[in-house]
Write a protein that holds these residues in place. Structure first.
Motif, PDB file in Angstrom:
ATOM      1  N   HIS A  48       0.864  -1.170   0.000  1.00 57.03           N
ATOM      2  CA  HIS A  48       0.000   0.000   0.000  1.00 57.03           C
ATOM      3  C   HIS A  48       0.901   1.221   0.000  1.00 57.03           C
ATOM      4  N   LYS A  49       0.574   2.153  -0.868  1.00 62.12           N
ATOM      5  CA  LYS A  49       1.410   3.337  -1.076  1.00 62.12           C
ATOM      6  C   LYS A  49       1.818   4.035   0.221  1.00 62.12           C
ATOM      7  N   ARG A  50       0.884   4.042   1.192  1.00 63.91           N
ATOM      8  CA  ARG A  50       1.158   4.824   2.406  1.00 63.91           C
ATOM      9  C   ARG A  50       1.732   3.970   3.535  1.00 63.91           C
ATOM     10  N   ILE A 100       0.968   3.835  11.211  1.00 62.46           N
ATOM     11  CA  ILE A 100       0.280   5.103  10.947  1.00 62.46           C
ATOM     12  C   ILE A 100      -0.428   5.618  12.188  1.00 62.46           C
ATOM     13  N   ASP A 134      -7.313   9.611  -1.180  1.00 61.56           N
ATOM     14  CA  ASP A 134      -5.923   9.997  -0.980  1.00 61.56           C
ATOM     15  C   ASP A 134      -5.648  11.385  -1.545  1.00 61.56           C
ATOM     16  N   ASP A 149      -2.993  14.040  -1.278  1.00 63.94           N
ATOM     17  CA  ASP A 149      -1.609  14.066  -0.808  1.00 63.94           C
ATOM     18  C   ASP A 149      -1.337  15.212   0.175  1.00 63.94           C
ATOM     19  N   GLN A 195      -4.193  12.111   2.966  1.00 61.68           N
ATOM     20  CA  GLN A 195      -3.413  10.995   2.436  1.00 61.68           C
ATOM     21  C   GLN A 195      -4.160   9.674   2.507  1.00 61.68           C
ATOM     22  N   TRP A 238      -6.452   8.697   4.633  1.00 62.52           N
ATOM     23  CA  TRP A 238      -6.978   8.244   5.926  1.00 62.52           C
ATOM     24  C   TRP A 238      -8.149   9.105   6.386  1.00 62.52           C
ATOM     25  N   ARG A 297      -0.674  13.295  10.673  1.00 59.51           N
ATOM     26  CA  ARG A 297       0.364  13.989   9.894  1.00 59.51           C
ATOM     27  C   ARG A 297       1.549  14.335  10.786  1.00 59.51           C
ATOM     28  N   GLN A 350       3.512  11.205  11.356  1.00 58.93           N
ATOM     29  CA  GLN A 350       4.251  10.868  10.148  1.00 58.93           C
ATOM     30  C   GLN A 350       5.515  11.728  10.051  1.00 58.93           C
TER      31      GLN A 350
END
Lengths: 771, 204
Positions: free
Chosen positions: A39-41, A165, A253, A255, A259, A261, A390, A393
């Protein structure tokens, strides 16, 4: 560093980022490689082996998982060779050994990666004749999430999400080999504010939500992209409806913002839309009882009230309106009264904020590039959940985090400094000058700093915040997020000429009581710590018109109640988030009953008053909003916002009109705050999450509890004849001597936190007698 | 907390040996096992608090490794090897015998709590196959007959300390090689013998 290099995929030369994984680089060039776990994230794990591709190595061709292989210059890749196909068929045959073929009764069917990829890449038949795995089905791993373990293909997306996450790994793989399953610890449910995301990213139907399970088939759903108005983050969402009923919200998503979520409140707090108790007709209070009145009669009655009291019409607004509706109210008030009117916003945490020209405004992306993040605000996990993600992250990627205040203790573990009760007193005043905090100084001076600043409590005086902000602004390259957390607050600041808070309302109305008060989507009596004062004021007002979705504690005092459309899915408009990023709110379900949107109601009222209305349609209003807006290059018109290039929204500038002059002067003896889930009127009416905000509790650390001669467990809270039973919970993150009250519990705001509240344990006999 | 002070102190000592608390998870699980003979949910809660990870993360690790037992074991844990060397040396006969004597299926414990039977993968005694372990103390060169007398001896004497060398001398057959270190201390419970965790017997 990132560099574009040439790679050869399926005989075609493509440019790829040498920092990216092969699977992502191929995706960027339009070559899809099937996958389940990647998964990209999320960090890659190489768990499912579905993304195997053939690459040339010095020892000939080799199968490698493209999700754990990085792009290297001149890499030769084949994603469609016979060997790859055979591998994919093999992987799928293995996955389907234990995966039940219950697609006809599975919620995921129709949008299921396993189903889709089996059709596209699967072997077509299975050689497996033995018995599949069986589990009790489904088990509930939290109040809102269900798990069908036999469907799970062990991709670890959900467990990685909760670990990487959201940072609350309450689900994990247990057992091993063919007994492996995802599960929670007994009696430790998956109570995460972000648990809904695991349902969304599950590539099979193993995780489902109580809210959507068995409600619809994906191919029956209508979908539109919209913006969540639950808090000021403004996540991009996809609304799913079927047969004119809202059924599901998915994260999209974006960005720059969420993102992909969503928090669970944003995801599930829509069920109230379909609730039977929603207002569908206008009501008039006759002899202390509400009776149905036609919209036409209502408008006529209101017309007379307004004509007789032109300058005595006031507005108390909630935070869930669109920019267009705020603009409409602004216009409306200018048209009906001769003097400029103030608008009161129902948010206890409102103050003038930091919008001065010399302070630059932050975006969420600043968090990623900052050297240091400084937070002093109300709890962002509770009130701005995606901003919390965020921040997590950013810290994970190396940004330093410094927290002031007792809030945000969930970030304590990843913060380099957590300045709590040693530095800050019980009323959130700094005991030490910021320049005397060595670690803060070191992390800030000459650095790129992004600060999240707001009131930590309704009672906080902003003096200390001023000190901190001016210290940061003088000594660092500061960008700042004003952490007002409620709904479209920033849209209100931009589109109303003058916004005031509830303390102002109390002061102003005590001096000059309005004749007509419009209360729009606000329940200050149910939510403000000034509830007692506000109740006594509202009781004195002759005519209260409430525009709302439900009857609640505030509009029970109203003379007229008008049903409204909800911003979640019943109207079109724009939303401005905490970064002043504007994005589109879209409509997917029709108005219930005779409900109107605010601007329809207002224009009806205006034309009855004989005033010319130039904002009959929401499109006209939007043009007006865009014209008035600060950003004249990229106007926030619907057309602009609908362009794919503006998918992330448009940053629209920071001209705000907050004119708070009064604040709560009392000093609170208690530590109060808002929790994500609460007893709000919408949540109460959203079935699957209503229970999450209803439990009453207070918190303190163990030594405080002992000092007060109390025990953790059931207790009574008593003050001035208001006696509620509650739970006293130990929380070691609460500073010594303080008791924490989540003020969004039923009736908690009715306590006067500036005076002593009696807390006593309920004895066992009492509990028995209650039962 | 369901751990007494002594155990907590011991745990803290272990945790201190690692730069990150969570790295101590493995040894702490052995410590938990030395207390109860298996990993109890109570212990998982204690460990999770001690090293700052969630309960289910502890559970995940403890259920992954088969030497962390999830249920109480009997006084004697009988592990019979079923890997290739033992298999071709007739370990299946030994297994059959053990099952005949104890009446247990794989991973079962008898009602009296004396024996737990498990089939295991290679226990590193291929040269002396077939091999069997009593409370992780290895005996090599077993036959169905020697297995029977081993069980009779265990039942009769119910020894507190199990010592590999003694078992080997009494019941074992071919040895893979002369073990370099005389292992005379043995184990005192159905968990691996660790000096650190006080699960080894007193040396003779």
């Amino acid at each position: 560093m990132n560099e574009m290099v040439k790679i050869n995929v399926n005989g075609i030369e493509i440019q790829a980022d040498n920092n990216k994984l092969l699977i992502e680089a191929c995706e960027d060039s339009g070559i899809h490689i099937p996958r389940f776990c990647w998964h990209k994230r999320l960090d890659p794990v190489g768990m499912c082996r579905m993304c195997l591709v053939e690459v040339d190595t010095p020892r000939g061709k080799a199968l490698v998982p493209s999700c754990t292989t990085k792009v290297t210059p001149n890499l030769v890749v084949d994603t469609e060779s016979e060997v790859v196909k055979k591998a994919q068929e093999g992987v799928l045959e293995f996955l389907l050994i234990n995966h039940p073929l219950d697609c006809p009764i599975c919620d995921k069917a129709g949008e299921c990666p396993l189903q889709d990829q089996t059709v596209s890449y699967g072997p077509g038949e299975s050689r497996f004749v033995e018995e599949k795995r069986h589990f009790e089905k489904p088990i509930s791993i939290s109040e809102i999430i269900l798990l069908d373990r036999e469907r799970c293909i062990l991709c670890a997306r959900c467990t990685r999400f909760s670990d990487e996450i959201s940072g609350d790994p309450l689900i994990e793989f247990v057992q091993r080999g063919n007994k492996t399953e995802v599960n929670t610890f007994p009696n430790e449910p998956f109570r995460s504010y972000f648990s809904g995301n695991t349902v969304q990213i599950c590539p099979v139907g193993a995780l489902t939500s109580t809210s959507y399970r068995f409600k619809a088939r994906p191919w029956d759903l209508k979908a539109t992209t919209s913006t969540c108005n639950g808090c000021t983050v403004g996540c991009t969402v996809e609304l799913n409806a079927s047969q004119n009923k809202m059924l599901r919200i998915l994260g999209v998503d974006n960005d720059s913002v969420n993102q992909g979520w969503l928090c669970d409140k944003g995801r599930y707090n829509f069920e109230f839309l379909n609730n039977q108790s929603r207002l569908k007709e206008s009501l008039e209070k006759v002899n202390e009882k509400f009776e149905i009145i036609s919209n036409k009669d209502l408008i006529n009655k209101l017309k007379n009230k307004i004509l007789n009291n032109e300058n005595k019409v006031k507005f108390l607004l909630g935070t869930n309106l669109t920019n267009e509706e705020y603009a409409a109210f602004n216009e409306f008030s200018a048209l009906i009264s001769k003097s400029k009117s103030d608008f009161y916003l129902s948010d206890d945490y409102l103050f003038n904020g930091y919008f001065e020209k010399n302070i630059s405004l932050a975006t969420f992306n600043n968090l990623d590039t900052a050297d240091t993040i400084v937070i002093w605000s109300e709890d962002i996990k509770e009130n701005l959940p995606i901003l919390y993600l965020r921040v997590r992250q950013a810290v994970k990627n190396g940004t330093k985090l410094i927290i002031l205040g007792h809030n945000n203790s969930t970030l304590k573990d990843i913060a380099s400094d957590f300045y709590s009760s040693d530095i800050i007193d019980e009323n959130f005043e700094l005991k030490v000058q910021p320049e005397n905090l060595k670690n803060l100084k070191d992390a800030v001076i000459g650095k790129n700093v992004t600060a999240i600043i707001g009131k930590s409590s309704p009672y906080q005086n902003k003096k200390s915040l001023d000190l901190l902000v001016s210290f940061l602004n003088e000594n660092s390259n500061l960008s700042l997020l004003n952490s007002f957390s409620k709904g479209n607050s920033f849209g209100a600041f931009q589109n109303l000429d003058s916004v005031k808070g509830l303390p102002d309302l109390c002061k102003d109305f005590e001096e000059d009581l309005p004749e007509v008060l419009f209360i729009v989507g606000a329940d200050p009596i149910g939510s403000s710590v000034l509830t007692n004062k506000i109740t006594s004021i509202l009781e004195k007002i002759n005519c209260i018109v409430s525009l709302d979705l439900f009857i609640h504690q505030t509009n029970e005092l109203a003379n007229y109640v008008v049903p409204m459309n909800s911003t979640v899915s019943e109207k079109e408009g724009t939303f401005t988030n905490i970064e002043f990023r504007s994005s589109k709110i879209n409509k997917i379900t029709p108005s219930p009953g005779k409900a109107l949107s605010e601007n329809e109601f207002l224009s009806n009222l205006l034309s009855s008053l004989g005033k010319s209305t130039d904002f009959l349609s929401v499109h006209e209003l939007n043009t007006k909003v865009a014209e008035n807006n600060f950003n004249q290059v990229n106007k926030i018109t619907f057309d602009e916002l609908d362009k794919p290039s503006n998918f992330d929204g448009i940053i629209s500038g920071k001209e705000v009109n907050i004119n708070c002059t009064f604040f709560i002067e009392d000093k609170s003896l208690y530590y109060v705050g808002r929790k994500l889930y609460g007893d709000s009127v919408t949540q109460r009416n959203s079935q699957s999450i209503s229970i999450l905000g209803s439990k009453k509790y207070i918190q303190a650390n163990l030594s405080t509890i002992k000092t007060l001669d109390l025990e953790a467990g059931k207790c009574y809270i008593e003050q001035n004849g208001l006696k509620l039973s509650s739970e006293l919970i130990i929380n070691e993150n609460i500073p010594d001597g303080l008791i924490y009250f989540p003020i969004n519990r039923r009736n908690f705001v009715k306590y006067n936190f500036a005076e002593k509240i009696n807390i006593s344990n309920i004895s066992n006999e009492d509990i028995l007698s209650v039962q | 907390m369901s751990w007494d002070k002594k155990l907590i102190n011991q745990a803290n000592k272990i945790i201190k040996q690692y730069p990150q608390k969570r790295s101590a998870l493995g040894p702490l699980l052995h410590l938990a096992q030395s207390k109860d003979g298996y990993i109890s949910d109570d212990s998982i809660e204690v460990i999770s608090e001690l090293i700052g990870i969630t309960e289910v993360q502890v559970k995940s690790v403890s259920t992954f490794y088969s030497m962390y037992k999830q249920e109480p074991t009997g006084k004697y844990l009988i592990s019979v090897c079923k890997s290739i060397s033992c298999e071709i040396s007739n370990s299946s006969d030994v297994i059959k015998k053990v099952q005949e004597i104890t009446g247990l299926n794989n991973n079962e414990t008898d009602e009296e709590g004396i024996f737990t039977f498990e089939k295991v993968e290679c226990i590193g005694a291929c040269g002396g196959a077939p091999a069997i372990q009593i409370n992780y103390e290895t005996v090599e060169g077993m036959t169905p007959e020697s297995t029977e007398s081993l069980f009779n001896w265990l039942k009769e004497n119910q020894p507190k300390v199990i010592v590999a060398d003694i078992l080997q001398e009494k019941f074992g057959g071919t040895r893979s090689f002369e073990w370099g270190i005389k292992d005379n201390s043995g184990t005192i419970a159905s968990v691996p013998g660790f000096q650190n965790f006080n699960t080894v017997g007193e040396s003779k």
